[in-house]
Design a protein around this motif. Structure first.
Motif, PDB file in Angstrom:
ATOM      1  N   MET A   1      39.344  53.561  40.336  1.00  0.00           N
ATOM      2  CA  MET A   1      39.481  53.276  41.784  1.00  0.00           C
ATOM      3  C   MET A   1      39.525  54.506  42.543  1.00  0.00           C
ATOM      4  N   THR A   2      38.687  54.780  43.713  1.00  0.00           N
ATOM      5  CA  THR A   2      38.802  56.069  44.325  1.00  0.00           C
ATOM      6  C   THR A   2      39.059  55.738  45.719  1.00  0.00           C
ATOM      7  N   PRO A   3      39.778  56.604  46.698  1.00  0.00           N
ATOM      8  CA  PRO A   3      40.031  55.821  48.059  1.00  0.00           C
ATOM      9  C   PRO A   3      38.703  55.563  48.694  1.00  0.00           C
ATOM     10  N   LEU A   4      37.665  56.202  48.641  1.00  0.00           N
ATOM     11  CA  LEU A   4      36.554  55.773  49.214  1.00  0.00           C
ATOM     12  C   LEU A   4      35.980  54.382  48.709  1.00  0.00           C
ATOM     13  N   ASN A   5      36.269  53.981  47.359  1.00  0.00           N
ATOM     14  CA  ASN A   5      35.807  52.722  46.775  1.00  0.00           C
ATOM     15  C   ASN A   5      36.500  51.694  47.291  1.00  0.00           C
ATOM     16  N   LEU A   6      37.924  52.038  47.353  1.00  0.00           N
ATOM     17  CA  LEU A   6      39.142  50.951  48.079  1.00  0.00           C
ATOM     18  C   LEU A   6      38.566  50.554  49.534  1.00  0.00           C
ATOM     19  N   MET A   7      38.301  51.753  50.189  1.00  0.00           N
ATOM     20  CA  MET A   7      37.935  51.488  51.713  1.00  0.00           C
ATOM     21  C   MET A   7      36.795  50.773  52.014  1.00  0.00           C
ATOM     22  N   LYS A   8      35.824  50.957  51.111  1.00  0.00           N
ATOM     23  CA  LYS A   8      34.586  50.241  51.170  1.00  0.00           C
ATOM     24  C   LYS A   8      34.596  48.768  50.959  1.00  0.00           C
ATOM     25  N   LEU A   9      35.397  48.559  49.702  1.00  0.00           N
ATOM     26  CA  LEU A   9      35.883  47.146  49.478  1.00  0.00           C
ATOM     27  C   LEU A   9      36.718  46.342  50.608  1.00  0.00           C
ATOM     28  N   LEU A  10      37.361  47.127  51.425  1.00  0.00           N
ATOM     29  CA  LEU A  10      38.338  46.508  52.435  1.00  0.00           C
ATOM     30  C   LEU A  10      37.594  46.344  53.626  1.00  0.00           C
ATOM     31  N   ALA A  11      36.550  47.005  53.798  1.00  0.00           N
ATOM     32  CA  ALA A  11      35.756  47.254  55.128  1.00  0.00           C
ATOM     33  C   ALA A  11      35.237  45.903  55.777  1.00  0.00           C
ATOM     34  N   ASP A  12      35.444  44.872  55.076  1.00  0.00           N
ATOM     35  CA  ASP A  12      34.829  43.547  55.555  1.00  0.00           C
ATOM     36  C   ASP A  12      36.233  42.651  55.694  1.00  0.00           C
ATOM     37  N   ASP A  13      36.255  42.023  56.905  1.00  0.00           N
ATOM     38  CA  ASP A  13      37.467  41.101  57.136  1.00  0.00           C
ATOM     39  C   ASP A  13      37.611  39.941  56.154  1.00  0.00           C
ATOM     40  N   THR A  14      36.649  39.508  55.583  1.00  0.00           N
ATOM     41  CA  THR A  14      36.928  38.293  54.556  1.00  0.00           C
ATOM     42  C   THR A  14      37.344  39.119  53.295  1.00  0.00           C
ATOM     43  N   ARG A  15      36.909  40.299  53.005  1.00  0.00           N
ATOM     44  CA  ARG A  15      37.340  40.771  51.840  1.00  0.00           C
ATOM     45  C   ARG A  15      38.782  41.453  52.059  1.00  0.00           C
ATOM     46  N   LEU A  16      39.090  41.897  53.096  1.00  0.00           N
ATOM     47  CA  LEU A  16      40.489  42.490  53.528  1.00  0.00           C
ATOM     48  C   LEU A  16      41.519  41.120  53.420  1.00  0.00           C
ATOM     49  N   SER A  17      41.218  40.239  53.861  1.00  0.00           N
ATOM     50  CA  SER A  17      42.018  39.126  54.338  1.00  0.00           C
ATOM     51  C   SER A  17      42.332  38.401  52.744  1.00  0.00           C
ATOM     52  N   SER A  18      41.221  38.286  51.959  1.00  0.00           N
ATOM     53  CA  SER A  18      41.405  37.914  50.715  1.00  0.00           C
ATOM     54  C   SER A  18      42.385  38.500  49.823  1.00  0.00           C
ATOM     55  N   ALA A  48      33.303  37.718  44.561  1.00  0.00           N
ATOM     56  CA  ALA A  48      32.518  38.782  43.286  1.00  0.00           C
ATOM     57  C   ALA A  48      32.452  40.296  43.631  1.00  0.00           C
ATOM     58  N   LEU A  49      32.277  40.540  44.910  1.00  0.00           N
ATOM     59  CA  LEU A  49      32.224  41.935  45.158  1.00  0.00           C
ATOM     60  C   LEU A  49      33.543  42.644  44.731  1.00  0.00           C
ATOM     61  N   LEU A  50      34.541  41.940  45.238  1.00  0.00           N
ATOM     62  CA  LEU A  50      35.855  42.558  44.902  1.00  0.00           C
ATOM     63  C   LEU A  50      36.232  42.827  43.397  1.00  0.00           C
ATOM     64  N   ARG A  51      35.679  41.745  42.502  1.00  0.00           N
ATOM     65  CA  ARG A  51      35.900  41.746  41.027  1.00  0.00           C
ATOM     66  C   ARG A  51      34.992  43.062  40.673  1.00  0.00           C
ATOM     67  N   GLU A  52      33.772  42.970  40.946  1.00  0.00           N
ATOM     68  CA  GLU A  52      32.810  44.049  40.651  1.00  0.00           C
ATOM     69  C   GLU A  52      33.369  45.219  40.795  1.00  0.00           C
ATOM     70  N   VAL A  56      40.066  42.877  42.119  1.00  0.00           N
ATOM     71  CA  VAL A  56      40.646  41.423  41.804  1.00  0.00           C
ATOM     72  C   VAL A  56      39.920  41.300  40.395  1.00  0.00           C
ATOM     73  N   GLU A  57      40.497  40.266  39.694  1.00  0.00           N
ATOM     74  CA  GLU A  57      39.976  39.613  38.630  1.00  0.00           C
ATOM     75  C   GLU A  57      40.173  38.088  38.708  1.00  0.00           C
ATOM     76  N   SER A  58      39.699  37.380  37.885  1.00  0.00           N
ATOM     77  CA  SER A  58      39.381  35.890  37.667  1.00  0.00           C
ATOM     78  C   SER A  58      39.877  35.380  36.342  1.00  0.00           C
ATOM     79  N   GLU A  59      40.315  34.067  36.597  1.00  0.00           N
ATOM     80  CA  GLU A  59      40.901  33.351  35.416  1.00  0.00           C
ATOM     81  C   GLU A  59      40.524  32.058  35.804  1.00  0.00           C
ATOM     82  N   LYS A  60      39.783  31.390  34.735  1.00  0.00           N
ATOM     83  CA  LYS A  60      39.404  29.796  34.775  1.00  0.00           C
ATOM     84  C   LYS A  60      40.211  29.030  34.267  1.00  0.00           C
ATOM     85  N   ARG A  61      40.735  28.082  35.119  1.00  0.00           N
ATOM     86  CA  ARG A  61      41.774  27.122  34.376  1.00  0.00           C
ATOM     87  C   ARG A  61      41.200  25.898  34.874  1.00  0.00           C
TER      88      ARG A  61
END
Length: 107
Positions: A1-18, A48-52, A56-61
């Motif tokens: 994870m780089t600072p640039l990648n983190l900021m790109k992932l958080l650049a959308d309100d839905t992703r940031l809020s999630s 899915a974008l956050l996981r990629e 984030v990671e996911s777990e099926k229950r």
């Protein structure tokens, strides 16, 4: 994870809020849909974008998929997210309050 990648992932309100909501622990898509007042396809697409991106990671229950912050995140990422949390809460209103009350009964 780089600072640039983190900021790109958080650049959308839905992703940031999630991500801000996931700081308190794992949530299923239905919890995030309710908190964000967004449709399941939109929330799932952003998760899915956050996981990629490794945030984030996911777990099926059973039939539900729970999302949480990735366990292997560098300390600086957690520190950055934690520092953003108070400002996000001040602006998020209802979404921030829903998580304080716990998960919904859908899962």
């Amino acid at each position: 994870m780089t600072p640039l990648n983190l900021m790109k992932l958080l650049a959308d309100d839905t992703r940031l809020s999630s991500v801000m909501l996931l700081l308190n622990g794992p949530l299923c898509v239905c919890d995030l849909m309710e908190a964000l007042q967004e449709s399941q396809p939109k929330v799932s697409r952003h998760l899915a974008l956050l996981r990629e991106g490794g945030l984030v990671e996911s777990e099926k229950r059973g039939q539900w998929v729970y999302y949480s912050l990735a366990r292997e995140l560098p300390a600086w990422v957690i520190k950055t997210l934690t520092q953003l949390l108070p400002e996000w809460r001040a602006q998020a209103g209802a979404a921030a309050e829903l998580r304080k009350g716990g998960q919904l009964n859908c899962c």
